[in-house]
Scaffold this motif. Sequence first.
Motif, short mmCIF file in Angstrom:
data_model
loop_
_atom_site.label_atom_id
_atom_site.label_comp_id
_atom_site.label_asym_id
_atom_site.label_seq_id
_atom_site.Cartn_x
_atom_site.Cartn_y
_atom_site.Cartn_z
N ARG A 32 -11.31 1.56 -9.84
CA ARG A 32 -11.98 0.32 -9.46
C ARG A 32 -11.35 -0.83 -10.23
NH1 ARG A 32 -18.43 1.50 -9.25
NH2 ARG A 32 -18.32 3.18 -7.74
N TYR A 33 -11.03 -1.87 -9.52
CA TYR A 33 -10.48 -3.09 -10.12
C TYR A 33 -11.49 -4.19 -9.83
CZ TYR A 33 -7.03 -6.63 -11.38
OH TYR A 33 -6.37 -7.65 -11.99
N ILE A 34 -12.14 -4.70 -10.85
CA ILE A 34 -13.22 -5.66 -10.68
C ILE A 34 -12.72 -7.05 -11.06
CG2 ILE A 34 -15.53 -6.34 -11.41
CD1 ILE A 34 -16.02 -3.35 -11.98
N VAL A 35 -12.83 -7.98 -10.10
CA VAL A 35 -12.50 -9.38 -10.35
C VAL A 35 -13.83 -10.12 -10.44
CG1 VAL A 35 -11.30 -11.41 -9.48
CG2 VAL A 35 -10.35 -9.14 -9.07
N ILE A 46 -5.30 -12.85 -5.76
CA ILE A 46 -4.34 -12.25 -6.68
C ILE A 46 -4.78 -10.83 -7.01
CG2 ILE A 46 -3.43 -12.35 -9.04
CD1 ILE A 46 -3.45 -15.41 -8.73
N GLY A 47 -6.08 -10.63 -7.24
CA GLY A 47 -6.59 -9.29 -7.53
C GLY A 47 -6.35 -8.33 -6.38
N ARG A 48 -6.53 -8.79 -5.15
CA ARG A 48 -6.29 -7.93 -3.99
C ARG A 48 -4.81 -7.58 -3.86
NH1 ARG A 48 -10.72 -7.98 -0.22
NH2 ARG A 48 -12.31 -9.45 -0.95
N THR A 49 -3.94 -8.55 -4.13
CA THR A 49 -2.50 -8.30 -4.07
C THR A 49 -2.07 -7.29 -5.13
OG1 THR A 49 -2.17 -10.55 -3.28
CG2 THR A 49 -0.24 -9.40 -4.11
N VAL A 50 -2.60 -7.47 -6.34
CA VAL A 50 -2.27 -6.54 -7.43
C VAL A 50 -2.73 -5.13 -7.09
CG1 VAL A 50 -2.85 -5.96 -9.82
CG2 VAL A 50 -2.21 -8.28 -9.23
N CYS A 51 -3.95 -5.00 -6.56
CA CYS A 51 -4.49 -3.68 -6.21
C CYS A 51 -3.68 -3.02 -5.10
CB CYS A 51 -5.95 -3.79 -5.80
SG CYS A 51 -7.02 -4.15 -7.18
N GLU A 52 -3.24 -3.80 -4.15
CA GLU A 52 -2.43 -3.26 -3.06
C GLU A 52 -1.12 -2.70 -3.59
OE1 GLU A 52 -0.15 -4.89 0.89
OE2 GLU A 52 -1.94 -5.95 0.20
N ARG A 53 -0.51 -3.41 -4.50
CA ARG A 53 0.77 -2.93 -5.08
C ARG A 53 0.54 -1.72 -5.97
NH1 ARG A 53 4.29 -8.42 -6.03
NH2 ARG A 53 4.17 -9.08 -3.87
N SER A 55 -1.73 0.55 -5.52
CA SER A 55 -1.97 1.70 -4.65
C SER A 55 -0.66 2.28 -4.13
CB SER A 55 -2.88 1.32 -3.50
OG SER A 55 -2.25 0.42 -2.62
N LYS A 56 0.33 1.42 -3.89
CA LYS A 56 1.64 1.92 -3.43
C LYS A 56 2.37 2.66 -4.54
CE LYS A 56 2.22 -1.61 0.09
NZ LYS A 56 2.99 -2.81 0.51
N VAL A 57 2.24 2.15 -5.76
CA VAL A 57 2.96 2.76 -6.90
C VAL A 57 2.30 4.08 -7.31
CG1 VAL A 57 3.50 2.46 -9.34
CG2 VAL A 57 3.81 0.56 -7.77
N LEU A 58 0.98 4.10 -7.36
CA LEU A 58 0.29 5.31 -7.81
C LEU A 58 0.17 6.32 -6.69
CD1 LEU A 58 -2.55 3.76 -9.96
CD2 LEU A 58 -0.47 4.85 -10.75
#
Length: 58
Positions: A32-35, A46-53, A55-58
Amino acid sequence: MKRRTLLQAAPWLLGLPEAVQAQAPFPNKPIRYIVAVAAGGGSDMIGRTVCERFSKVL
């Protein structure tokens, strides 16, 4: 580092990779990433963009 300290730590250092591999793959549950700002703002985007990236890396 003293030689005695290094010799005492050697079994731990040599066994560490095996212990890490024996664990379940990371992540084994959702992350969970909470903004803490209102939805739709700049920080939210920005939080959504970071989480999307992440998810691709992990």
